[in-house]
Design a protein around this motif. Structure first.
Motif, PDB file in Angstrom:
ATOM      1  N   THR A 166       0.827  -1.209   0.000  1.00  0.00           N
ATOM      2  CA  THR A 166       0.000   0.000   0.000  1.00  0.00           C
ATOM      3  C   THR A 166       0.862   1.260   0.000  1.00  0.00           C
ATOM      4  O   THR A 166       0.340   2.376   0.051  1.00  0.00           O
ATOM      5  CB  THR A 166      -0.942   0.032   1.233  1.00  0.00           C
ATOM      6  N   GLY A 167       2.178   1.084  -0.049  1.00  0.00           N
ATOM      7  CA  GLY A 167       3.080   2.245  -0.150  1.00  0.00           C
ATOM      8  C   GLY A 167       3.155   3.081   1.117  1.00  0.00           C
ATOM      9  O   GLY A 167       3.173   4.309   1.063  1.00  0.00           O
ATOM     10  N   ARG A 168       3.210   2.406   2.253  1.00  0.00           N
ATOM     11  CA  ARG A 168       3.224   3.140   3.526  1.00  0.00           C
ATOM     12  C   ARG A 168       4.606   3.104   4.189  1.00  0.00           C
ATOM     13  O   ARG A 168       5.446   2.281   3.871  1.00  0.00           O
ATOM     14  CB  ARG A 168       2.177   2.552   4.485  1.00  0.00           C
ATOM     15  N   ARG A 169       4.770   3.994   5.151  1.00  0.00           N
ATOM     16  CA  ARG A 169       6.056   4.134   5.857  1.00  0.00           C
ATOM     17  C   ARG A 169       6.522   2.851   6.516  1.00  0.00           C
ATOM     18  O   ARG A 169       7.703   2.578   6.604  1.00  0.00           O
ATOM     19  CB  ARG A 169       5.939   5.189   6.960  1.00  0.00           C
ATOM     20  N   GLY A 170       5.549   2.093   7.022  1.00  0.00           N
ATOM     21  CA  GLY A 170       5.894   0.869   7.742  1.00  0.00           C
ATOM     22  C   GLY A 170       6.219  -0.295   6.818  1.00  0.00           C
ATOM     23  O   GLY A 170       6.457  -1.409   7.286  1.00  0.00           O
ATOM     24  N   GLY A 171       6.210  -0.050   5.517  1.00  0.00           N
ATOM     25  CA  GLY A 171       6.543  -1.115   4.577  1.00  0.00           C
ATOM     26  C   GLY A 171       8.025  -1.437   4.628  1.00  0.00           C
ATOM     27  O   GLY A 171       8.830  -0.629   5.093  1.00  0.00           O
ATOM     28  N   MET A 191      14.901   1.892  -3.927  1.00  0.00           N
ATOM     29  CA  MET A 191      13.695   1.051  -3.902  1.00  0.00           C
ATOM     30  C   MET A 191      13.588   0.199  -2.648  1.00  0.00           C
ATOM     31  O   MET A 191      12.540  -0.358  -2.367  1.00  0.00           O
ATOM     32  CB  MET A 191      13.645   0.155  -5.144  1.00  0.00           C
ATOM     33  N   SER A 192      14.696   0.076  -1.912  1.00  0.00           N
ATOM     34  CA  SER A 192      14.643  -0.695  -0.675  1.00  0.00           C
ATOM     35  C   SER A 192      14.515   0.230   0.533  1.00  0.00           C
ATOM     36  O   SER A 192      14.680  -0.213   1.665  1.00  0.00           O
ATOM     37  CB  SER A 192      15.903  -1.554  -0.538  1.00  0.00           C
ATOM     38  N   GLY A 193      14.264   1.494   0.262  1.00  0.00           N
ATOM     39  CA  GLY A 193      14.168   2.439   1.365  1.00  0.00           C
ATOM     40  C   GLY A 193      15.474   2.556   2.140  1.00  0.00           C
ATOM     41  O   GLY A 193      15.462   2.761   3.346  1.00  0.00           O
ATOM     42  N   SER A 235      10.218  -1.432   2.462  1.00  0.00           N
ATOM     43  CA  SER A 235      11.064  -0.455   1.768  1.00  0.00           C
ATOM     44  C   SER A 235      10.579   0.969   2.031  1.00  0.00           C
ATOM     45  O   SER A 235      10.746   1.861   1.198  1.00  0.00           O
ATOM     46  CB  SER A 235      11.088  -0.759   0.266  1.00  0.00           C
ATOM     47  N   ARG A 236       9.951   1.138   3.184  1.00  0.00           N
ATOM     48  CA  ARG A 236       9.435   2.441   3.630  1.00  0.00           C
ATOM     49  C   ARG A 236       8.488   3.068   2.604  1.00  0.00           C
ATOM     50  O   ARG A 236       8.467   4.279   2.403  1.00  0.00           O
ATOM     51  CB  ARG A 236      10.592   3.390   3.951  1.00  0.00           C
ATOM     52  N   GLY A 237       7.830   2.201   1.865  1.00  0.00           N
ATOM     53  CA  GLY A 237       6.834   2.688   0.909  1.00  0.00           C
ATOM     54  C   GLY A 237       7.405   3.067  -0.437  1.00  0.00           C
ATOM     55  O   GLY A 237       6.689   3.553  -1.308  1.00  0.00           O
ATOM     56  N   LYS A 238       8.689   2.822  -0.626  1.00  0.00           N
ATOM     57  CA  LYS A 238       9.324   3.273  -1.870  1.00  0.00           C
ATOM     58  C   LYS A 238       9.609   2.154  -2.863  1.00  0.00           C
ATOM     59  O   LYS A 238      10.101   2.406  -3.960  1.00  0.00           O
ATOM     60  CB  LYS A 238      10.639   3.993  -1.520  1.00  0.00           C
ATOM     61  N   GLY A 239       9.302   0.943  -2.474  1.00  0.00           N
ATOM     62  CA  GLY A 239       9.644  -0.172  -3.357  1.00  0.00           C
ATOM     63  C   GLY A 239       8.444  -0.810  -4.031  1.00  0.00           C
ATOM     64  O   GLY A 239       8.479  -1.182  -5.190  1.00  0.00           O
ATOM     65  N   GLY A 240       7.354  -0.937  -3.252  1.00  0.00           N
ATOM     66  CA  GLY A 240       6.162  -1.573  -3.790  1.00  0.00           C
ATOM     67  C   GLY A 240       6.279  -3.083  -3.850  1.00  0.00           C
ATOM     68  O   GLY A 240       7.245  -3.676  -3.354  1.00  0.00           O
TER      69      GLY A 240
END
Lengths: 339, 277
Positions: free
Chosen positions: A106-111, B239-241, A113-118
């Motif tokens: 869902t592209g959120r901070r807690g992901g 992409m891995s934050g 990859s902090r929402g940046k990877g998908g």
């Protein structure tokens, strides 16, 4: 280094007959729970996608659960896992948390990859999961590189490098095979043959449809495995890890599996019949196989329901987190480009 | 008439070489294809093969002579039926190119070379970061590249180099000369000709924490691997934050050279830094 005997190579393409070794009840229960977690997670992901909570790419693993769960049961701490874009199942099997994976979808901070990877780009150094790669086939060279690092460091870890029947036709796969055998790198190439590369069936894309033989010209042994039977996967994985840890170099496992859903969320799957999908679901479903064995062994329906309920709770909690966790700050667009 | 053997150019850039060794003596029979001498260039020691048949008449440049200009006569070969007496018939040695050019310039001295634009004068400005009085060393770029890599490899056991001909051949352009001897085959790794593959292997090893130097024999070949350079190496940190970075150096020669347009790979994708020497 001693010259390894290629006993496994002779079995290439011939592994069909006979039942795999039985699981203990404990193993059956673990396999059931881990596969159920992946299935329920993916069902929920599909649902969230339909609600618009997940954007972009999303490839579901439903139907193929036995492959990653069986493989993982044979691995030890430190073994690396890397795969392509259909990666949610692999991450859950590696022990990554549902909420972190779902929040990345869902592209959120807690992901993760902090929402940046998908969906296609998640990693966990802690769980030795190296992605999550969108470029079809790129993970094969990368996974070979992970094995290279193991060899360089002289540890006995094995790199488990997954790719599909579609990626198996990419050139760098064979560049990697060559180096892996040349340098005797400890890598298990797991080819998840789910019969379709997006909409193109194996027969329309592959001159050699027995993927266990794809390493023949590099002297890499291979084996076809019933990828719908978690016990068969585990048994093949045990053999393959022993082969790699013994310093014999790479090995190929062709997992004969099936995906129930479309290639991605936007795929109506018109290239195959509903009957074909239903037949696999009915005859070969990896989770039903385990359930039926457990019931026959005297485990109660109620006990199995309790497992399902526990798994659903984890998934629901993850979905809830993934929808309420904040999105990353816009400033994150400019971070993590250079170290 | 006796045949003159000229100092050969053994590479497109060779202007002079050392006559290391004669493998034939005066009076010995020579067949086409025989190795008659060994010549050292700044890159390698190469063998000189005879293209004519006969007897080695006279060695004009003794072995051990350094800096023999290309096209200088180094020996004469007597054809069948000729004897030492025929050596006198050989016309005065044609001067090597460099000398020729000088002679011409002298003859045409009144003609000023005004039509040729003056070469731009470049003067190195003092680098403020280098303390005044620092003693400077002169070395070639390839030596500097090699020394820099060796320094890192001594400092950090996770640094290794891989590429085509980097080890046993000592580097296609001699940039890795001596590294195999110092660091061994574990850390100086010859690859097959497989740019896309070994770039990916390097990136994977870097994701696992090693620090590879991946050499492309020429930068043009790196385009075979550009997918791994951009999609895997450059983008993954983002992409891995920030979790899965990749410390890796891709290196290789690029720029104007014969039959090699300097137009490739002048861009720097986000996530990578470009260094030039």
């Amino acid at each position: 280094m001693a010259t390894p005997k290629k006993t496994v190579a002779k079995e290439s393409g011939q592994e069909k007959a006979g039942s795999p070794p039985e699981f203990s009840r404990e193993q059956e229960l673990k396999a059931l729970r881990d596969m159920l977690l992946i299935r329920r997670f993916e069902e929920k992901a599909g649902q969230l996608y339909g609600m618009g909570a997940i954007g972009g790419f999303c490839h579901l693993y439903i139907g193929q659960e036995a492959v990653v769960v069986g493989m993982q049961m044979a691995l030890k701490q430190g073994d690396e896992v890397i795969t392509g874009y259909r990666d949610h199942g692999h991450m859950l099997a590696c022990g990554m948390e549902s909420r972190g994976v779902m929040a990345e979808l869902t592209g959120r901070r807690g992901g993760y990859s902090r929402g940046k990877g998908g969906s296609m780009h998640m990693f966990s150094k802690e769980k030795h999961f190296y992605g999550g790669h969108g470029i079809v086939g790129a993970q094969v060279s990368l996974g070979t590189g992970l094995a290279f690092a193991n060899r360089y460091r002289g540890n006995d870890n094995v790199s488990v490098t997954y790719f599909g029947d579609g990626a198996a036709n990419q050139g760098q796969v064979y560049e990697s095979f060559n180096m892996a055998e040349l340098w005797k790198l400890p890598v298990i190439y797991v080819i998840e043959n789910n019969r379709y590369a997006m909409g193109t069936s194996v027969s329309r894309a592959s001159a050699q449809q027995d993927f266990s033989k794809r390493g023949v010209s590099f002297n890499i042994p291979g084996k076809q495995v019933d990828g719908m039977d978690v016990r068969a996967v585990k048994a093949a994985a045990d053999e393959a890890t022993a082969w790699c840890r013994g310093g014999n170099g790479p090995i190929i496992l062709e997992m004969q599996t099936y995906r129930y859903r479309g290639h991605s969320m936007s795929d109506p799957a018109k290239y195959r019949t509903r009957e074909e999908v239903e037949k696999v679901r009915h005859d070969q479903d990896p989770i039903e196989q385990v359930r039926n064995r457990l019931l026959a062994d005297g485990v109660s329906e109620q006990d199995l329901k309790a497992i399902d309920a526990e798994v659903r709770e984890i998934v629901n909690e993850a979905a809830d987190f993934a929808q309420h966790d904040p999105e990353p700050d816009a400033a994150e667009l400019y971070t993590d480009i250079y170290r | 008439m006796p045949i003159q053997v000229l100092m050969p150019a053994l590479s497109p850039t060779m202007e002079k070489g050392n006559l290391a060794k004669w493998l034939k003596k005066e009076g010995e029979t020579i067949k086409s294809g025989d190795v008659i001498a060994e010549i050292e260039t700044d890159k390698a020691t190469m063998e000189v093969e005879a293209t004519d048949e006969g007897t080695l008449g006279k060695i004009l440049i003794p072995e051990g002579t350094a800096d023999v200009l290309v096209n200088t006569p180094i020996a004469t070969i007597l054809a069948d039926g000729e004897s030492a007496a025929d050596l006198a018939k050989v016309p005065a040695a044609p001067a090597p190119k460099a000398a020729e050019a000088k002679g011409d310039a002298k003859a045409e001295a009144p003609q000023p070379a005004a039509k040729v634009p003056a070469a731009p004068v470049s003067e190195a400005l003092p680098d403020p970061e280098i303390p005044a009085g620092t003693e400077m060393v002169t070395q070639t770029i390839r030596e500097a590249l090699r020394d820099a890599m060796a320094e890192e490899m001594r400092r950090d056991g996770d640094v290794f180099i891989m590429g085509e001909e980097v080890a046993e051949y000592q580097g296609a352009y001699k940039v890795t000369q001596g590294l195999l001897q110092e660091f061994g085959a574990r850390r100086v790794i010859d690859t097959p000709i497989t740019e896309h593959g070994f770039a990916g292997v390097g990136v994977g090893a870097a994701m696992a924490g090693l620090k590879p130097i991946v050499e492309f024999m020429t930068w043009n070949f790196a385009m075979q691997a550009i997918d791994q350079i951009i999609n895997s190496a450059a983008k993954t940190l983002y992409m891995s934050g920030g979790q899965m970075g990749c410390s890796i150096v891709f290196r290789g020669p690029n720029g104007a050279a014969r039959a090699s347009p300097p137009s490739t790979a002048r861009t720097t994708p986000p996530g990578t830094r470009r260094c030039r020497a």
